[in-house]
Design a protein around this motif. Structure first.
Motif, PDB file in Angstrom:
ATOM      1  N   HIS A 163       0.841  -1.199   0.000  1.00 28.77           N
ATOM      2  CA  HIS A 163       0.000   0.000   0.000  1.00 28.77           C
ATOM      3  C   HIS A 163       0.879   1.254   0.000  1.00 28.77           C
ATOM      4  O   HIS A 163       0.616   2.201  -0.760  1.00 28.77           O
ATOM      5  CB  HIS A 163      -0.907  -0.001   1.230  1.00 28.77           C
ATOM      6  N   THR A 173       2.305   1.806  -3.452  1.00 30.77           N
ATOM      7  CA  THR A 173       1.336   2.413  -4.378  1.00 30.77           C
ATOM      8  C   THR A 173       1.269   3.915  -4.174  1.00 30.77           C
ATOM      9  O   THR A 173       1.318   4.696  -5.135  1.00 30.77           O
ATOM     10  CB  THR A 173      -0.060   1.787  -4.170  1.00 30.77           C
ATOM     11  N   ALA A 204       2.820   0.811  -9.095  1.00 35.16           N
ATOM     12  CA  ALA A 204       1.665   1.102  -8.239  1.00 35.16           C
ATOM     13  C   ALA A 204       0.535   0.123  -8.527  1.00 35.16           C
ATOM     14  O   ALA A 204      -0.131  -0.374  -7.610  1.00 35.16           O
ATOM     15  CB  ALA A 204       1.197   2.538  -8.467  1.00 35.16           C
ATOM     16  N   SER A 225       1.471  -3.500  -7.260  1.00 30.85           N
ATOM     17  CA  SER A 225       1.512  -3.505  -5.795  1.00 30.85           C
ATOM     18  C   SER A 225       0.101  -3.524  -5.228  1.00 30.85           C
ATOM     19  O   SER A 225      -0.206  -4.267  -4.290  1.00 30.85           O
ATOM     20  CB  SER A 225       2.264  -2.277  -5.278  1.00 30.85           C
ATOM     21  N   ASN A 226      -0.769  -2.706  -5.801  1.00 29.62           N
ATOM     22  CA  ASN A 226      -2.150  -2.655  -5.344  1.00 29.62           C
ATOM     23  C   ASN A 226      -2.873  -3.981  -5.590  1.00 29.62           C
ATOM     24  O   ASN A 226      -3.591  -4.484  -4.721  1.00 29.62           O
ATOM     25  CB  ASN A 226      -2.890  -1.519  -6.051  1.00 29.62           C
ATOM     26  N   GLN A 227      -2.665  -4.563  -6.749  1.00 34.07           N
ATOM     27  CA  GLN A 227      -3.345  -5.819  -7.079  1.00 34.07           C
ATOM     28  C   GLN A 227      -2.922  -6.950  -6.141  1.00 34.07           C
ATOM     29  O   GLN A 227      -3.764  -7.734  -5.694  1.00 34.07           O
ATOM     30  CB  GLN A 227      -3.056  -6.198  -8.536  1.00 34.07           C
ATOM     31  N   ALA A 267      -1.636  -6.605  -3.082  1.00 35.93           N
ATOM     32  CA  ALA A 267      -2.127  -6.284  -1.737  1.00 35.93           C
ATOM     33  C   ALA A 267      -3.584  -6.708  -1.579  1.00 35.93           C
ATOM     34  O   ALA A 267      -3.968  -7.281  -0.550  1.00 35.93           O
ATOM     35  CB  ALA A 267      -1.986  -4.792  -1.462  1.00 35.93           C
ATOM     36  N   GLU A 268      -4.402  -6.452  -2.599  1.00 31.82           N
ATOM     37  CA  GLU A 268      -5.815  -6.808  -2.529  1.00 31.82           C
ATOM     38  C   GLU A 268      -6.003  -8.316  -2.385  1.00 31.82           C
ATOM     39  O   GLU A 268      -6.902  -8.782  -1.683  1.00 31.82           O
ATOM     40  CB  GLU A 268      -6.554  -6.304  -3.774  1.00 31.82           C
ATOM     41  N   ARG A 319      -8.216  -1.982   6.521  1.00 35.86           N
ATOM     42  CA  ARG A 319      -7.491  -1.610   5.312  1.00 35.86           C
ATOM     43  C   ARG A 319      -6.661  -0.339   5.547  1.00 35.86           C
ATOM     44  O   ARG A 319      -7.144   0.628   6.128  1.00 35.86           O
ATOM     45  CB  ARG A 319      -8.450  -1.322   4.162  1.00 35.86           C
TER      46      ARG A 319
END
Length: 321
Positions: free
Chosen positions: A83, A86, A128, A131-133, A135-136, A147
């Motif tokens: 996170h 990102t 970004a 990294s976000n994908q 993390a989800e 979150r």
């Protein structure tokens, strides 16, 4: 705009990301960074994040607990790290690249430097995204409800920018980007030396390969700009660099407390860990170790030939006398 004080010929072949079309992960990587179907099996021998890089895991209450506690704390750290990445790529690094691309700095900017900056901007947008994908997916795997929404380091860096006079703000953005990119390349090398869940390993390895090139680029641009600064600008830049470096290695106490409480550690253990991580001496040692690549880049640019600057860094124990 300040004209170059050095021979432009010496920079003729600098400021590139080196075969970007065939090396940047956004252009070439086939990895999809999806959690493997045998994730439970992998977690028997592999980690979400290297435990050796999280010193608080050695606390007796954690080390003697069920190994699932350590796995969950590593997962918490990975999600926080992703996170943060990102936010860092979008709001910090790409903003520092924009000041190069759009001539916001009071220096002559070669076209080659701008072109490489646009390539780097594209890389960071992809970092970004992946990294976000990832993390989800980890959030979904554990059913995490807390979150992350912000990050102390991002907040602190934005406050630094807000305190900077308008005329000096573009240079401050660049200095933050320079520190960030020289630090993260080293961080990723250390993380990738460990055996991690395959999708995490693939993502971090692709990220590391890009950041190694970014680190070289920012170091070259810093060197180029440093030689065009007068002594006054160099001194003010050195002061900001020191503040930026120490911000990057502060402990995010609020996040760490939430992470520790999520695995039901005792109040005593949580407080002991928080005190350990916030210790000023530990902060200095963490900064000195983590900033070694940045310090080397400063040395290559002859920053410490100015006695006042060398003394500044020595006084903060980032440089030996």
């Amino acid at each position: 705009m300040i004209e170059p004080l050095i021979d432009p010929a010496m920079w003729k072949n600098r400021f590139t990301l080196g075969e970007w079309n065939t090396h940047a992960s956004v252009r070439t990587s086939d990895n999809d960074y999806k959690l493997p179907t045998d994730i439970e099996k992998q977690l028997e021998s592999q980690d979400w994040f290297p435990p050796v890089l999280l010193p608080y895991l050695s606390h007796p209450e954690i080390s003697s607990a069920d190994p699932a506690i350590t796995k969950r704390l590593c997962a918490n750290h990975l999600v926080n790290f992703l996170h943060y990445t990102t936010l860092l790529e979008h709001r910090i690094v790409n903003r520092s690249v924009e000041v190069i691309i759009h001539d916001e700095l009071e220096f002559t900017i070669p076209q080659r430097m701008k072109t490489a900056a646009l390539q780097l901007y594209t890389d960071e947008g992809y970092h970004a995204l992946f990294s976000n994908q990832l993390a989800e997916q980890v959030i979904d795997f554990y059913g995490m409800t807390d979150r992350p929404t912000t990050h102390r380091r991002i907040t602190r860096l934005n406050h630094l920018i807000d305190r900077t006079p308008d005329k000096q703000r573009a240079l401050a953005w660049f200095l933050i980007g320079f520190v960030s990119e020289t630090i993260i390349a080293k961080d990723l090398r250390e993380v990738c030396q460990n055996t991690l869940v395959c999708s995490v390993q693939e993502m971090l390895s692709d990220h590391m390969a890009d950041e190694a090139r970014h680190s070289r680029y920012f170091s070259e641009v810093f060197h180029y700009l440093w030689f065009q600064m007068n002594d006054e600008v160099r001194l003010s830049s050195a002061r900001q660099l020191l503040e930026i470096l120490f911000i990057f290695f502060e402990s995010d106490q609020k996040w760490l407390e939430r992470s520790l409480r999520s695995v039901q550690l005792s109040k005593t253990a949580v407080q002991q860990i928080l005190i350990m991580m916030a210790d000023p001496q530990t902060h200095i040692l963490r900064t000195r170790s983590g900033a070694s690549s940045t310090i080397q880049a400063l040395k290559r640019a002859d920053c410490f030939k100015q006695p006042e600057i060398r003394q500044m860094f020595s006084n903060r124990r980032l440089l030996d006398e």
